[in-house]
Design a protein around this motif. Structure first.
Motif: not given
Length: 120
Positions: A3-22
């Protein structure tokens, strides 16, 4: 079982940051290079970042200098830190082994991914 389960996505404005995890199953995480892939509507799924078990990384030109892939062995988890996001980064993001995990009789494994949407 894999199994490989992704998380951490979302809506962000240009120039912003996100961190995804798996979070991956230990039986593959411990022996496989891992990668992040993405697919925007109407396009094919492409690999954008990879990391080996010895932490050697590669990046596509489209994300180099903005995204950082890392892996935490104790948690069987691979991360994707995404900075300075652009509208063209909007896509569904998937993690998988490199190359993608293939099980004879079952085909190539893909989980559902995590949606990243960058507004302008």
């Amino acid at each position: 079982q894999v199994h490989m389960v992704e998380s951490g996505g979302g809506l962000v404005q240009a120039g912003g940051s996100l961190r995804l995890s798996c979070a991956a199953s230990e039986n593959i995480f411990s022996i496989k290079a891992m990668g992040w892939y993405r697919q925007a509507p109407g396009t094919k799924r492409d690999v954008i970042a990879t990391i080996t078990t010895s932490h050697t990384t590669t990046y596509s030109d489209s994300v180099k200098g903005r995204f950082t892939i890392s892996r935490e062995t104790a948690k069987n988890t691979v991360y994707l830190q995404m900075n300075n996001l652009k509208p063209e980064d909007t896509a569904v993001y998937y993690c998988n082994t490199v190359p993608p995990y293939f099980a004879p009789g079952l085909g190539t494994y893909w989980n559902r991914g995590t949606q990243v949407t960058v507004s302008s």
